[in-house]
Design an enzyme around this catalytic site. Structure first.
Site, PDB file in Angstrom:
ATOM      1  N   GLY A   1       4.874 -14.042  10.965  1.00  0.00           N
ATOM      2  CA  GLY A   1       5.984 -13.921  11.904  1.00  0.00           C
ATOM      3  C   GLY A   1       7.351 -14.102  11.276  1.00  0.00           C
TER       4      GLY A   1
ATOM      5  CD  GLN B   1       2.669 -15.660  13.936  1.00  0.00           C
ATOM      6  OE1 GLN B   1       3.893 -15.764  14.065  1.00  0.00           O
ATOM      7  NE2 GLN B   1       2.103 -14.626  13.295  1.00  0.00           N
TER       8      GLN B   1
ATOM      9  CG  ASP C   1      -1.289 -13.262  13.114  1.00  0.00           C
ATOM     10  OD1 ASP C   1      -1.743 -12.114  12.906  1.00  0.00           O
ATOM     11  OD2 ASP C   1      -0.306 -13.709  12.502  1.00  0.00           O
TER      12      ASP C   1
ATOM     13  CG  ASP D   1       2.153  -9.163   1.614  1.00  0.00           C
ATOM     14  OD1 ASP D   1       2.362  -8.022   2.074  1.00  0.00           O
ATOM     15  OD2 ASP D   1       2.210 -10.202   2.319  1.00  0.00           O
TER      16      ASP D   1
ATOM     17  CG  ASP E   1      -3.365  -6.695   6.888  1.00  0.00           C
ATOM     18  OD1 ASP E   1      -4.468  -6.105   7.001  1.00  0.00           O
ATOM     19  OD2 ASP E   1      -2.282  -6.103   6.938  1.00  0.00           O
ATOM     20  CB  SER E   2      -6.050 -10.045  10.869  1.00  0.00           C
ATOM     21  OG  SER E   2      -4.802  -9.815  11.521  1.00  0.00           O
ATOM     22  N   GLY E   3      -5.116  -6.876  10.396  1.00  0.00           N
ATOM     23  CA  GLY E   3      -4.855  -5.654  11.148  1.00  0.00           C
ATOM     24  C   GLY E   3      -3.922  -5.856  12.320  1.00  0.00           C
ATOM     25  N   GLY E   4      -3.800  -7.115  12.761  1.00  0.00           N
ATOM     26  CA  GLY E   4      -3.012  -7.390  13.965  1.00  0.00           C
ATOM     27  C   GLY E   4      -1.555  -6.967  13.851  1.00  0.00           C
TER      28      GLY E   4
END
Lengths: 379, 379
Positions: free
Chosen positions: B218, B191, B147, B268, B93-96
């Site tokens: 989201g 989103q 995101d 996931d 994932d992006s970490g966001g």
């Protein structure tokens, strides 16, 4: 008809011995190390990995299992082998040692020991007869007599009193065990602290009762390694050569090599799994504390030549990361590393004794540990 | 030359799809469930068991790994596949999402997000460019755009602001990803909260940027299952049919069946391992809380017909005992039980879609769960 319990001595090398114990659940090659499955599970490690490591036998703790889930429940569920799905031999201790070290309000009397359960405070009595009954319900291949174990150092009078009591309990256990199926074995436990004459008297008393095997109890309870080795060296010759000799609760790899050299055949200890959970790996190069910062960037495995996948395949950096990140997998992998290490140490010992070069083997192992002390950090 | 990332649709059944993603580390059969390896380890479970369960791909969390052991360190150690010894595909994932849910003092601005690490309080900036840089250092097969994810319910204005920001970040991520090796993929994230027009606008904006796959972000952030399913049903048709569609953070077996039916391909969730550690087993007969007293004497396995050894071979009584006794092996075994359950559910879904009978398959599965609700206790 299951094959009866027996012990065959295959070779001796000085005082060191290699042989094979036959049980209804299979053979135990000696010298043998028994991983400890206190509550019918080797902590954090899947049974398959314990077997893959090469363990022929595991130990389970009567004290814990009689309190939870209870011996009667295990019996209804088919016995300990079926319950924990360990099809190979199992040895159970008598519960006495852990009653005296874990339970509160423990009272030792001639009849037995009365204690409060550490789980719910219930008052429980463990007599020699009950210790045997519980172990028969659990269905272990090798049961141990109830004994009283005295922490060292201790007064000679107290050591002797406990030794004499243990002998009287041994006789009651032996009698209670007459009801056991023919393929079950009962071991007596030599007590007597660090006093050679008390140890000898204890051994003689037990031999008169004729057990299937003999253990040295009351060591690894606070004494120095010197005292332990001296006591083992003095006691082993008093134990029958034609029966397995089991040194209870020992120990480090060095302890085990030194006591194999003094004629002992069986060992158990929580060190491989307890140290594994705490980040300590036993390796050819001596113990390694994987939590030390120097491993954070180290792409090397613990030992590229190990047959253990966890030892050979994962980098020190990854194992270090798992511990730093609090991932339980780290403790599991290092426990596996250590279980393989112990079993490989025993396999090497057996092969060396068979070839008559055990002293060389032990010397080489210790040299490897020592040599690497300069280049990699230790415990 | 590694094979480039691609997606092939093999069959559709209503809105449900089955296909195959090709990556440099192997194929991912869809619908696919990705076990979560937050800190480069699937909690409590050995990699071999994750593979044995049938997982084609795992997810790792950029937020955790960038803080510890750091993306730079993982890169020096050969990338995430080598570091954790997972040779199959990995999605990061992006970490966001986790910055916004785990870090303290998190500040979202146009440039990116500034936060304090939950480990040591250090101030860290995560921009779209840095999120891509970190994922390239980790070397995952599938990277995700940065995101902003808004918890539901939320004001429409706030949902729209976050969606527009996420689109601008998507463009910056896409540009930063131009430096990536040809076999790496980047997914955009749709989103727009629970508003179908915002979701559609988000999807259109992303499609203009041309990503390798598209995710729905989201969701599973506090809304009801009805809202989640409605949003998925409205959003999926706006996502390109020829690209994989990934529903982030979902979910229960029922959620997954219902969103496969709405055209989603990848999932996931931490549920299999988190519930496993807490004593909850997913089975054919619905979820089972193994800690309930009724299992203490039950010699039956969780499911005698499972191909999972932990599900098939250990008695409920033994699993119950492990939890009561606080043995970590219990959580490990139930995590394995659940990972197999999820993978078998996906394999069944793929087979049913290929045969054109997915609705029947989902109906039968749900009927089995329901039928047993009367005879065995549930979560």
């Amino acid at each position: 008809m299951p094959s009866p319990f027996s012990f065959r001595l295959n070779a001796t090398d000085g005082a060191a011995r290699c042989g094979e114990i036959a049980t209804a659940h299979g053979a135990v090659r000696t010298p043998a190390f028994m991983p400890v499955g206190t509550q019918a599970a080797i902590k954090g490690v899947h049974h398959d990995d314990v077997r893959a490591a090469g363990a022929d036998i595991v130990l389970a703790n009567t004290y814990h299992l009689m309190l939870r889930p209870s011996a009667e429940r295990v019996a209804v569920l088919g016995g300990l082998h079926a319950f924990m799905r360990w099809p190979l031999p199992i040895l159970t201790d008598s519960g006495g040692y852990q009653v005296m070290s874990l339970a509160s309000l423990c009272k030792v009397a001639e009849a037995g020991v009365i204690f409060r359960s550490h789980l719910d405070g219930a008052t429980v009595e463990l007599t020699p007869e009950r210790a045997i009954e519980v172990q028969l319900l659990l269905g272990s291949d090798i049961a141990m007599q109830l004994d009283e174990c005295v922490k060292l150092p201790a007064d000679k009078a107290d050591i002797e009193r406990a030794m004499r009591l243990s002998l009287r309990w041994a006789e009651r256990c032996k009698r209670a065990f007459e009801a056991a199926p023919a393929d079950r074995a009962l071991f007596g436990i030599v007590q007597g602290g660090d006093d050679p004459r008390l140890r000898e008297a204890s051994a003689r008393g037990l031999i008169d009762l004729c057990f299937d095997g003999y253990a040295i109890g009351g060591l690894a309870v606070g004494e120095t390694q010197d005292v332990m080795l001296k006591t083992v060296a003095e006691t082993a010759p008093a134990m029958p050569a034609e029966r397995p000799r089991y040194l209870m609760g020992v120990g480090t790899p060095a302890d085990i090599l030194k006591t194999i050299a003094r004629g002992l055949d069986m060992f158990d200890c929580v060190l491989p799994t307890r140290n594994g959970r705490h980040g300590l790996a036993f390796t050819r190069f001596g113990p390694i504390n994987i939590k030390n910062a120097q491993h954070a960037d180290d792409p090397r495995p613990l030992d590229p030549e190990s047959r253990c996948p966890a030892t050979r395949d994962f980098s020190r950096a990854y194992l270090h990361h798992l511990f730093k990140a609090g991932e339980a997998l780290g403790g599991t992998l290092l426990s596996i590393v250590n279980l393989f290490y112990y079993q490989d140490l025993m396999a090497g010992a057996r092969a060396a004794i068979a070839k008559g070069c055990f002293a060389d083997y032990a010397g080489q192992i210790e040299e490897q540990w020592q040599a690497k002390r300069d280049v990699t950090e230790q415990i």
